[in-house]
Design a protein around this motif. Structure first.
Motif, mmCIF file in Angstrom:
data_model
loop_
_atom_site.group_PDB
_atom_site.id
_atom_site.type_symbol
_atom_site.label_atom_id
_atom_site.label_comp_id
_atom_site.label_asym_id
_atom_site.label_seq_id
_atom_site.Cartn_x
_atom_site.Cartn_y
_atom_site.Cartn_z
ATOM 1 N N MET A 168 0.846 -1.171 0.000
ATOM 2 C CA MET A 168 0.000 0.000 0.000
ATOM 3 C C MET A 168 0.896 1.240 0.000
ATOM 4 O O MET A 168 2.074 1.164 0.306
ATOM 5 N N HIS A 169 0.326 2.364 -0.333
ATOM 6 C CA HIS A 169 1.063 3.623 -0.335
ATOM 7 C C HIS A 169 1.031 4.167 1.086
ATOM 8 O O HIS A 169 0.065 4.030 1.778
ATOM 9 N N GLY A 170 2.044 4.803 1.506
ATOM 10 C CA GLY A 170 2.024 5.402 2.830
ATOM 11 C C GLY A 170 3.404 5.410 3.447
ATOM 12 O O GLY A 170 4.344 4.804 2.932
ATOM 13 N N PRO A 171 3.526 6.094 4.585
ATOM 14 C CA PRO A 171 4.809 6.184 5.270
ATOM 15 C C PRO A 171 5.305 4.806 5.717
ATOM 16 O O PRO A 171 4.530 3.903 5.994
ATOM 17 N N VAL A 172 6.623 4.667 5.818
ATOM 18 C CA VAL A 172 7.232 3.374 6.114
ATOM 19 C C VAL A 172 6.967 2.927 7.550
ATOM 20 O O VAL A 172 6.532 1.798 7.774
ATOM 21 N N GLN A 173 7.199 3.790 8.536
ATOM 22 C CA GLN A 173 7.059 3.369 9.932
ATOM 23 C C GLN A 173 5.624 2.939 10.268
ATOM 24 O O GLN A 173 5.439 1.855 10.829
ATOM 25 N N PRO A 174 4.588 3.729 9.943
ATOM 26 C CA PRO A 174 3.225 3.236 10.202
ATOM 27 C C PRO A 174 2.912 1.966 9.414
ATOM 28 O O PRO A 174 2.155 1.111 9.879
ATOM 29 N N GLY A 175 3.509 1.820 8.236
ATOM 30 C CA GLY A 175 3.298 0.603 7.458
ATOM 31 C C GLY A 175 3.798 -0.622 8.189
ATOM 32 O O GLY A 175 3.134 -1.660 8.233
ATOM 33 N N TRP A 176 4.994 -0.520 8.795
ATOM 34 C CA TRP A 176 5.534 -1.655 9.544
ATOM 35 C C TRP A 176 4.709 -1.930 10.797
ATOM 36 O O TRP A 176 4.547 -3.095 11.196
ATOM 37 N N LEU A 177 4.188 -0.885 11.438
ATOM 38 C CA LEU A 177 3.311 -1.096 12.599
ATOM 39 C C LEU A 177 2.038 -1.833 12.180
ATOM 40 O O LEU A 177 1.554 -2.712 12.892
ATOM 41 N N LEU A 178 1.519 -1.473 11.024
ATOM 42 C CA LEU A 178 0.333 -2.149 10.499
ATOM 43 C C LEU A 178 0.641 -3.612 10.183
ATOM 44 O O LEU A 178 -0.159 -4.498 10.472
ATOM 45 N N VAL A 179 1.809 -3.870 9.624
ATOM 46 C CA VAL A 179 2.224 -5.246 9.344
ATOM 47 C C VAL A 179 2.280 -6.043 10.645
ATOM 48 O O VAL A 179 1.764 -7.167 10.732
ATOM 49 N N ALA A 180 2.896 -5.468 11.682
ATOM 50 C CA ALA A 180 3.020 -6.161 12.970
ATOM 51 C C ALA A 180 1.651 -6.439 13.581
ATOM 52 O O ALA A 180 1.396 -7.547 14.087
ATOM 53 N N LEU A 181 0.758 -5.453 13.545
ATOM 54 C CA LEU A 181 -0.585 -5.626 14.101
ATOM 55 C C LEU A 181 -1.333 -6.743 13.377
ATOM 56 O O LEU A 181 -1.916 -7.630 14.007
ATOM 57 N N CYS A 182 -1.314 -6.722 12.058
ATOM 58 C CA CYS A 182 -2.045 -7.727 11.275
ATOM 59 C C CYS A 182 -1.437 -9.119 11.441
ATOM 60 O O CYS A 182 -2.159 -10.108 11.552
ATOM 61 N N ALA A 183 -0.107 -9.214 11.475
ATOM 62 C CA ALA A 183 0.545 -10.514 11.651
ATOM 63 C C ALA A 183 0.258 -11.078 13.036
ATOM 64 O O ALA A 183 0.005 -12.289 13.178
ATOM 65 N N ALA A 184 0.290 -10.243 14.069
ATOM 66 C CA ALA A 184 -0.019 -10.711 15.424
ATOM 67 C C ALA A 184 -1.472 -11.187 15.508
ATOM 68 O O ALA A 184 -1.761 -12.211 16.135
ATOM 69 N N THR A 185 -2.365 -10.455 14.866
ATOM 70 C CA THR A 185 -3.769 -10.863 14.848
ATOM 71 C C THR A 185 -3.929 -12.194 14.119
ATOM 72 O O THR A 185 -4.640 -13.083 14.582
ATOM 73 N N GLY A 186 -3.264 -12.343 12.986
ATOM 74 C CA GLY A 186 -3.322 -13.600 12.251
ATOM 75 C C GLY A 186 -2.775 -14.758 13.066
ATOM 76 O O GLY A 186 -3.335 -15.865 13.066
ATOM 77 N N ALA A 187 -1.680 -14.517 13.801
ATOM 78 C CA ALA A 187 -1.092 -15.569 14.639
ATOM 79 C C ALA A 187 -2.044 -15.978 15.751
ATOM 80 O O ALA A 187 -2.211 -17.176 16.035
#
Length: 192
Positions: free
Chosen positions: A1-20
Motif C-alpha cells: 500500500m502507499h504510505g509512510p514506512v514506519q506506520p506501514g511496519w506497525l500495520l504489518v506487525a498488528l495484522c501478523a499478530a492478529t493472524g497468529a
C-alpha cells in the motif's frame, strides 16, 4: 500500500499478530470458532503482506492478481457460509475489500502497482473506496463499543467459566482481534 514506512511496519506487525492469534484460536473445541478463526487468520496474514511498505518490498504485478484470486476464493466461501450463518457477511465484505484493494494495486500505474494513484482524475475518493471506508469505520465503532465493560447487574456475579476455558477461547480477545483488523482495514483503505 502507499504510505509512510514506519506506520506501514506497525500495520504489518498488528495484522501478523492478529493472524497468529487467530491460528491459535483454530485449536478451539468449538467448531464455529475454529471455522471463523481460519478465515480471520487468512485475513490477518493477507493484510500483513499487503501492508508491507513499498520501500521495503515492491511485489510484481502478478502478486496482486494472486492476492485477488486468494481473497476471491475466500469471498466465495464466506458467501456460501452466509447462507446459514449471517454473521459471515462481514467476512464476505472483508474478503471483497481485499479483492478490491489488490485489483486496484494491480491496475495502479507505477512500478509494480505501488505508484501514485493517478487513475482517479483528481476527483477525490472513488465510490467503492468511500463505501468500504464507511462500512469499516462503522464496524470499528460498533466493535469497539462491544468491548466496553458492561456494569454487573445487582446481585449477579461474574459468569463462571466451566473447566476454565483456555485463553484462545476467550470471546473478548477474539472481538479485540476483529476490531484491530477493522482498524487496519480503515488504515489500508485510506492509503489506497
Amino acid at each position: 500500500m502507499h504510505g509512510p514506512v514506519q506506520p506501514g511496519w506497525l500495520l504489518v506487525a498488528l495484522c501478523a499478530a492478529t493472524g497468529a492469534y487467530c491460528l491459535l484460536r483454530m485449536r478451539s473445541t468449538v467448531e464455529e470458532q475454529r471455522r471463523a478463526a481460519g478465515g480471520e487468520a487468512l485475513m490477518g496474514f493477507g493484510m500483513a503482506l499487503m501492508a508491507v511498505p513499498a520501500a521495503a518490498l515492491a511485489p510484481p504485478r502478478w502478486a496482486w492478481t494472486g492476492y485477488a484470486a486468494v481473497f476471491g476464493a475466500a469471498a466465495l466461501r464466506a458467501l456460501w457460509e452466509a447462507r446459514t450463518r449471517p454473521h459471515h457477511l462481514h467476512h464476505l465484505v472483508g474478503a471483497a475489500a481485499m479483492v478490491y484493494m489488490a485489483a486496484t494495486m494491480a491496475a495502479s500505474p507505477g512500478p509494480h502497482g505501488h505508484g501514485a494513484h493517478e487513475g482517479h482524475g483528481g476527483s477525490g475518493t472513488p465510490l467503492v473506496t468511500g463505501v468500504l471506508l464507511l462500512y469499516f469505520t462503522g464496524y470499528v465503532l460498533w466493535a469497539g463499543a462491544r468491548l466496553l465493560p458492561v456494569p454487573a447487574l445487582a446481585g449477579a456475579g461474574a459468569p463462571a467459566r466451566a473447566g476454565g476455558a483456555g485463553w484462545g477461547d476467550r470471546p473478548e480477545v477474539a472481538r479485540a482481534c476483529r476490531l484491530s483488523m477493522g482498524i487496519a482495514m480503515v488504515a489500508m483503505l485510506l492509503t489506497l
